[in-house]
Design a protein around this motif. Structure first.
Motif, PDB file in Angstrom:
ATOM      1  N   ALA A  55      -1.923   8.784  -7.616  1.00 26.99           N
ATOM      2  CA  ALA A  55      -1.172   9.695  -6.749  1.00 26.99           C
ATOM      3  C   ALA A  55      -0.307   8.945  -5.738  1.00 26.99           C
ATOM      4  O   ALA A  55       0.714   9.463  -5.299  1.00 26.99           O
ATOM      5  N   ILE A  56      -0.694   7.732  -5.376  1.00 32.60           N
ATOM      6  CA  ILE A  56       0.079   6.982  -4.374  1.00 32.60           C
ATOM      7  C   ILE A  56       0.918   5.862  -4.978  1.00 32.60           C
ATOM      8  O   ILE A  56       1.702   5.241  -4.267  1.00 32.60           O
ATOM      9  N   ASP A  57       0.783   5.613  -6.261  1.00 32.22           N
ATOM     10  CA  ASP A  57       1.518   4.510  -6.885  1.00 32.22           C
ATOM     11  C   ASP A  57       3.033   4.644  -6.714  1.00 32.22           C
ATOM     12  O   ASP A  57       3.718   3.659  -6.434  1.00 32.22           O
ATOM     13  N   ALA A  58       3.569   5.854  -6.864  1.00 32.93           N
ATOM     14  CA  ALA A  58       5.023   6.031  -6.750  1.00 32.93           C
ATOM     15  C   ALA A  58       5.494   5.719  -5.334  1.00 32.93           C
ATOM     16  O   ALA A  58       6.524   5.055  -5.137  1.00 32.93           O
ATOM     17  N   ARG A  59       4.737   6.179  -4.336  1.00 32.67           N
ATOM     18  CA  ARG A  59       5.110   5.914  -2.932  1.00 32.67           C
ATOM     19  C   ARG A  59       5.049   4.416  -2.658  1.00 32.67           C
ATOM     20  O   ARG A  59       5.914   3.867  -1.989  1.00 32.67           O
ATOM     21  N   LEU A  60       4.024   3.745  -3.166  1.00 32.10           N
ATOM     22  CA  LEU A  60       3.935   2.293  -2.991  1.00 32.10           C
ATOM     23  C   LEU A  60       5.124   1.601  -3.653  1.00 32.10           C
ATOM     24  O   LEU A  60       5.734   0.705  -3.065  1.00 32.10           O
ATOM     25  N   ALA A  61       5.458   2.035  -4.862  1.00 30.18           N
ATOM     26  CA  ALA A  61       6.562   1.420  -5.606  1.00 30.18           C
ATOM     27  C   ALA A  61       7.889   1.588  -4.870  1.00 30.18           C
ATOM     28  O   ALA A  61       8.734   0.693  -4.912  1.00 30.18           O
ATOM     29  N   GLU A  62       8.073   2.705  -4.177  1.00 28.27           N
ATOM     30  CA  GLU A  62       9.301   2.917  -3.396  1.00 28.27           C
ATOM     31  C   GLU A  62       9.500   1.798  -2.375  1.00 28.27           C
ATOM     32  O   GLU A  62      10.626   1.473  -2.013  1.00 28.27           O
ATOM     33  N   HIS A  63       8.395   1.244  -1.916  1.00 30.91           N
ATOM     34  CA  HIS A  63       8.445   0.192  -0.903  1.00 30.91           C
ATOM     35  C   HIS A  63       8.219  -1.191  -1.507  1.00 30.91           C
ATOM     36  O   HIS A  63       8.091  -2.171  -0.769  1.00 30.91           O
ATOM     37  N   GLY A  64       8.150  -1.266  -2.833  1.00 32.50           N
ATOM     38  CA  GLY A  64       7.917  -2.546  -3.484  1.00 32.50           C
ATOM     39  C   GLY A  64       6.520  -3.092  -3.227  1.00 32.50           C
ATOM     40  O   GLY A  64       6.321  -4.309  -3.206  1.00 32.50           O
ATOM     41  N   LEU A  65       5.570  -2.179  -3.033  1.00 28.39           N
ATOM     42  CA  LEU A  65       4.195  -2.575  -2.738  1.00 28.39           C
ATOM     43  C   LEU A  65       3.275  -2.168  -3.869  1.00 28.39           C
ATOM     44  O   LEU A  65       3.583  -1.270  -4.655  1.00 28.39           O
ATOM     45  N   GLY A  66       2.129  -2.827  -3.922  1.00 27.12           N
ATOM     46  CA  GLY A  66       1.113  -2.500  -4.906  1.00 27.12           C
ATOM     47  C   GLY A  66      -0.175  -2.070  -4.223  1.00 27.12           C
ATOM     48  O   GLY A  66      -0.257  -1.976  -2.993  1.00 27.12           O
ATOM     49  N   ARG A  67      -1.184  -1.839  -5.022  1.00 27.40           N
ATOM     50  CA  ARG A  67      -2.462  -1.360  -4.495  1.00 27.40           C
ATOM     51  C   ARG A  67      -3.138  -2.378  -3.582  1.00 27.40           C
ATOM     52  O   ARG A  67      -3.794  -2.001  -2.612  1.00 27.40           O
ATOM     53  N   ALA A  68      -2.972  -3.658  -3.858  1.00 25.70           N
ATOM     54  CA  ALA A  68      -3.562  -4.685  -2.986  1.00 25.70           C
ATOM     55  C   ALA A  68      -2.927  -4.619  -1.594  1.00 25.70           C
ATOM     56  O   ALA A  68      -3.622  -4.755  -0.578  1.00 25.70           O
ATOM     57  N   HIS A  69      -1.619  -4.396  -1.551  1.00 26.63           N
ATOM     58  CA  HIS A  69      -0.940  -4.251  -0.263  1.00 26.63           C
ATOM     59  C   HIS A  69      -1.488  -3.027   0.474  1.00 26.63           C
ATOM     60  O   HIS A  69      -1.724  -3.074   1.681  1.00 26.63           O
ATOM     61  N   HIS A  70      -1.667  -1.941  -0.281  1.00 28.63           N
ATOM     62  CA  HIS A  70      -2.172  -0.718   0.337  1.00 28.63           C
ATOM     63  C   HIS A  70      -3.559  -0.928   0.935  1.00 28.63           C
ATOM     64  O   HIS A  70      -3.839  -0.486   2.042  1.00 28.63           O
ATOM     65  N   ARG A  71      -4.439  -1.586   0.187  1.00 30.91           N
ATOM     66  CA  ARG A  71      -5.802  -1.815   0.710  1.00 30.91           C
ATOM     67  C   ARG A  71      -5.748  -2.590   2.020  1.00 30.91           C
ATOM     68  O   ARG A  71      -6.444  -2.254   2.980  1.00 30.91           O
ATOM     69  N   ALA A  72      -4.906  -3.604   2.072  1.00 32.96           N
ATOM     70  CA  ALA A  72      -4.787  -4.376   3.312  1.00 32.96           C
ATOM     71  C   ALA A  72      -4.231  -3.504   4.437  1.00 32.96           C
ATOM     72  O   ALA A  72      -4.792  -3.474   5.539  1.00 32.96           O
ATOM     73  N   LEU A  73      -3.162  -2.764   4.176  1.00 35.04           N
ATOM     74  CA  LEU A  73      -2.581  -1.891   5.199  1.00 35.04           C
ATOM     75  C   LEU A  73      -3.601  -0.867   5.690  1.00 35.04           C
ATOM     76  O   LEU A  73      -3.730  -0.626   6.895  1.00 35.04           O
ATOM     77  N   TYR A  74      -4.326  -0.278   4.754  1.00 38.18           N
ATOM     78  CA  TYR A  74      -5.303   0.759   5.109  1.00 38.18           C
ATOM     79  C   TYR A  74      -6.371   0.210   6.055  1.00 38.18           C
ATOM     80  O   TYR A  74      -6.653   0.796   7.100  1.00 38.18           O
ATOM     81  N   PHE A  75      -6.970  -0.916   5.696  1.00 35.64           N
ATOM     82  CA  PHE A  75      -8.072  -1.428   6.501  1.00 35.64           C
ATOM     83  C   PHE A  75      -7.605  -2.081   7.801  1.00 35.64           C
ATOM     84  O   PHE A  75      -8.345  -2.076   8.785  1.00 35.64           O
ATOM     85  N   ILE A  76      -6.389  -2.587   7.825  1.00 33.87           N
ATOM     86  CA  ILE A  76      -5.847  -3.077   9.097  1.00 33.87           C
ATOM     87  C   ILE A  76      -5.596  -1.880  10.016  1.00 33.87           C
ATOM     88  O   ILE A  76      -5.850  -1.946  11.218  1.00 33.87           O
ATOM     89  N   ALA A  77      -5.128  -0.770   9.444  1.00 32.54           N
ATOM     90  CA  ALA A  77      -4.926   0.442  10.242  1.00 32.54           C
ATOM     91  C   ALA A  77      -6.256   0.961  10.782  1.00 32.54           C
ATOM     92  O   ALA A  77      -6.334   1.444  11.912  1.00 32.54           O
ATOM     93  N   ARG A  78      -7.305   0.863   9.985  1.00 28.52           N
ATOM     94  CA  ARG A  78      -8.633   1.335  10.408  1.00 28.52           C
ATOM     95  C   ARG A  78      -9.246   0.441  11.472  1.00 28.52           C
ATOM     96  O   ARG A  78     -10.042   0.903  12.282  1.00 28.52           O
ATOM     97  N   GLN A  79      -8.902  -0.839  11.447  1.00 29.01           N
ATOM     98  CA  GLN A  79      -9.466  -1.789  12.404  1.00 29.01           C
ATOM     99  C   GLN A  79      -8.369  -2.695  12.945  1.00 29.01           C
ATOM    100  O   GLN A  79      -8.291  -3.868  12.574  1.00 29.01           O
ATOM    101  N   PRO A  80      -7.491  -2.168  13.823  1.00 35.74           N
ATOM    102  CA  PRO A  80      -6.448  -3.033  14.378  1.00 35.74           C
ATOM    103  C   PRO A  80      -7.083  -4.256  15.052  1.00 35.74           C
ATOM    104  O   PRO A  80      -8.071  -4.124  15.770  1.00 35.74           O
ATOM    105  N   GLY A  81      -6.524  -5.414  14.769  1.00 30.23           N
ATOM    106  CA  GLY A  81      -7.079  -6.643  15.313  1.00 30.23           C
ATOM    107  C   GLY A  81      -8.127  -7.278  14.415  1.00 30.23           C
ATOM    108  O   GLY A  81      -8.721  -8.292  14.786  1.00 30.23           O
ATOM    109  N   VAL A  82      -8.342  -6.707  13.229  1.00 34.81           N
ATOM    110  CA  VAL A  82      -9.311  -7.287  12.297  1.00 34.81           C
ATOM    111  C   VAL A  82      -8.872  -8.719  11.981  1.00 34.81           C
ATOM    112  O   VAL A  82      -7.680  -9.010  11.879  1.00 34.81           O
TER     113      VAL A  82
END
Length: 170
Positions: free
Chosen positions: A40-67
């Motif tokens: 469901a999110i692959d197309a949105r990631l592709a619009e930004h030239g990102l993959g699932r690994a990028h998303h996982r990093a973005l997600y968890f950095i958002a959950r824990q700023p300063g990680v």
């Protein structure tokens, strides 16, 4: 829409829920549900030239700023080399910023930039909507059961780390 008139086709778990057929059914639902969620999110990631690994990093950095890099490595369970490549790409795109740690200047703390927060929020909205629909259809007791089964699948050493996500560090 068929999705709005959702009627579950899942039979109630039998009292013999530890039988092979029942366990296989659970594994299959996990597999197909996970695939549907990430597709469901692959197309949105592709619009930004990102993959699932990028998303996982973005997600968890958002959950824990300063990680820190080391904490993110432990959380994601990937190699330093893999995470290094992802972080380097996110920094080059100005989606993630690093700075020396507050307690240990040798450590790098990770934070999303405004652009990183915007992309993560847009992708999270898609995931939230999909999860919210599923939660609504299943009901509170099923959601609690889902969380309990998911938690039980985690190695004991990871349960506390997962439970603390999104909470302010004490």
């Amino acid at each position: 829409m068929a999705e709005e008139n959702f009627l579950s086709q899942v039979p109630a778990a039998s009292a013999l829920f530890l039988r092979e057929d029942e366990v296989r059914r659970g594994i299959e639902y996990l597999f197909f549900a996970q695939n549907a969620l990430w597709r469901a999110i692959d197309a949105r990631l592709a619009e930004h030239g990102l993959g699932r690994a990028h998303h996982r990093a973005l997600y968890f950095i958002a959950r824990q700023p300063g990680v820190t890099i080391s904490d993110l490595l432990a959380l994601l369970g990937i190699t330093k080399q893999s995470l290094g490549r992802v972080i380097k790409e996110l920094e080059a795109r100005e989606l993630v910023a690093t700075r020396p740690g507050n307690r240990d200047r040798r450590q790098k703390e990770l934070r999303l930039t405004d652009a990183g927060r915007a992309i993560e929020a847009a992708i999270f909205t898609q995931l939230r909507d999909a999860m919210s629909r599923a939660y609504t259809h299943a009901g509170q007791a099923a959601v609690t059961g889902f969380w309990q089964v998911s938690e039980a699948l985690l190695p004991p050493r990871d349960r506390g780390r997962v439970a603390k996500l999104g909470r302010d560090p004490a």
